[in-house]
Design a protein around this motif. Structure first.
Motif, short mmCIF file in Angstrom:
data_model
loop_
_atom_site.label_atom_id
_atom_site.label_comp_id
_atom_site.label_asym_id
_atom_site.label_seq_id
_atom_site.Cartn_x
_atom_site.Cartn_y
_atom_site.Cartn_z
N THR A 121 -9.14 -3.22 1.04
CA THR A 121 -9.78 -1.91 1.12
C THR A 121 -11.18 -2.05 1.71
O THR A 121 -11.87 -3.03 1.44
N ARG A 154 -6.18 -1.46 9.32
CA ARG A 154 -5.11 -0.67 8.70
C ARG A 154 -5.27 -0.68 7.18
O ARG A 154 -4.33 -0.98 6.42
N PRO A 156 -7.22 1.37 3.60
CA PRO A 156 -7.87 2.58 3.10
C PRO A 156 -9.39 2.41 3.14
O PRO A 156 -9.90 1.29 3.12
N LEU A 193 -4.55 7.10 7.68
CA LEU A 193 -5.02 6.18 6.66
C LEU A 193 -5.84 6.95 5.63
O LEU A 193 -6.55 7.90 5.98
N CYS A 275 -5.00 4.68 -3.59
CA CYS A 275 -4.80 3.98 -2.32
C CYS A 275 -3.36 3.52 -2.17
O CYS A 275 -2.77 3.62 -1.08
N ARG A 276 -2.76 3.03 -3.24
CA ARG A 276 -1.37 2.58 -3.17
C ARG A 276 -0.44 3.77 -2.96
O ARG A 276 0.55 3.68 -2.23
N THR A 279 -0.86 5.01 0.71
CA THR A 279 -0.38 4.05 1.71
C THR A 279 1.07 3.65 1.45
O THR A 279 1.61 2.79 2.15
N ARG A 281 2.31 1.85 -0.90
CA ARG A 281 2.45 0.47 -1.33
C ARG A 281 2.96 0.45 -2.77
O ARG A 281 2.61 1.33 -3.56
#
Length: 302
Positions: A121, A154, A156, A193, A275-276, A279, A281
């Protein structure tokens, strides 16, 4: 008057005098409680008992957010130090020199890159101790560098805002950072993003009018003052008394300007979950953690 009181006593006092550092104790602005500085620092600059969130230095903020000491500080382009040769009570170059000596930073914004709960990050932190976190050319370059680094890697981007507004010593050069940073945020959005903004106390002026209110998700710390003009200026302009708590984080959350109000101790976990999620993730510890995350609907829709 005698030699014992005039000579002996002063010498004894000097001999046993203890030097006490000025910042040894911190007074809570809310309750008046005196707290040992090391205790407040160990508690992420939150006053134990009252839970009042003190201003947090940029470097301490980064250490609290990143997983370990392996994070990388990102440099940003140099700018002219004093384009207007500005002087008020002091020369602008002298104010800059004093602020750099006080904070150990190049300017009001520091940028770092590293893992936050395992997810790489970019974090940009505005330091109010550096000339009130004011937005000048260097701070603008730092914010743009943070967003460009996030796009290139790429990752956050999370920005912690704390500012009194544009830096008057740079005049129009300072105001031009508002559209420049806005364009950089637009590029971040085109890259699909996440750009998360954490509003800390205070976030006002031109910073609020630009990149601080353009995030995909807006988080605020408890009690943070957030607005463009101050409450007193607004009251004098509209000639009305403002409601209690106006422009504070909790009031703004109730009225839709802020998505979440998050305690500093929970900030890292909350930012990592967001963020996960944004994105796509996998969550650390299983999908059930993401399902329990207190995430606003707007973030899920994005």
């Amino acid at each position: 008057m005698n030699w014992i009181s005039d000579v002996v006593r002063p010498r004894i006092k000097t001999l046993f005098k203890r030097e006490v550092p000025e910042n040894l104790w911190i007074k809570c602005p809310e309750t008046g409680q005196m707290v040992f500085h090391k205790e407040v620092e160990a508690n992420q600059f939150v006053i134990p008992g009252s839970d009042f969130h003190m201003r947090m230095p940029a470097l301490a903020r980064m250490k609290a957010m990143f997983d370990n000491e392996t994070w990388e500080e990102i440099p940003f382009p140099e700018v002219p130090l004093d384009p207007l040769r500005f002087r008020d009570e002091k020369r602008y170059v002298d104010r800059l020199r004093d602020a750099k000596a006080k904070t150990g930073a190049v300017d009001a914004v520091r940028v770092g890159f590293g893992p936050v709960e395992g997810l790489d990050t970019v974090i940009a932190v505005q330091d109010f101790e550096f000339m009130g976190g004011s937005l000048g050319m260097a701070a603008g370059e730092a914010v743009i560098t943070a967003l460009e680094t996030a796009i290139a890697r790429r990752a956050p981007c999370v920005l912690f805002a704390a500012s009194g507004g544009a830096r008057m010593q740079e005049g129009m050069f300072s105001l031009m950072q508002m559209p420049r940073t806005t364009v950089a945020v637009r590029h971040m959005r085109e890259a699909r993003l996440p750009y998360i903004v954490v509003l800390t106390n205070p976030t006002t002026g031109g910073v609020t009018a630009s990149y601080a209110m353009l995030g995909d998700v807006h988080i605020a710390e408890p009690g943070a003052l957030i607005g463009f003009a101050g409450p007193r200026v607004i009251e004098q302009t509209i000639r009305e008394k403002l409601p209690p708590g106006f422009q504070r984080a909790e009031y703004l959350k109730e009225h839709g300007m802020v998505d979440m109000v998050v305690h500093r101790h929970d900030m890292k976990a909350t930012v990592a979950r967001l963020c996960r999620l944004l994105t796509r993730r996998p969550a650390t510890g299983g999908a059930e953690i993401a399902a329990r995350a207190d995430v606003p609907d707007a973030a899920v829709a994005g």
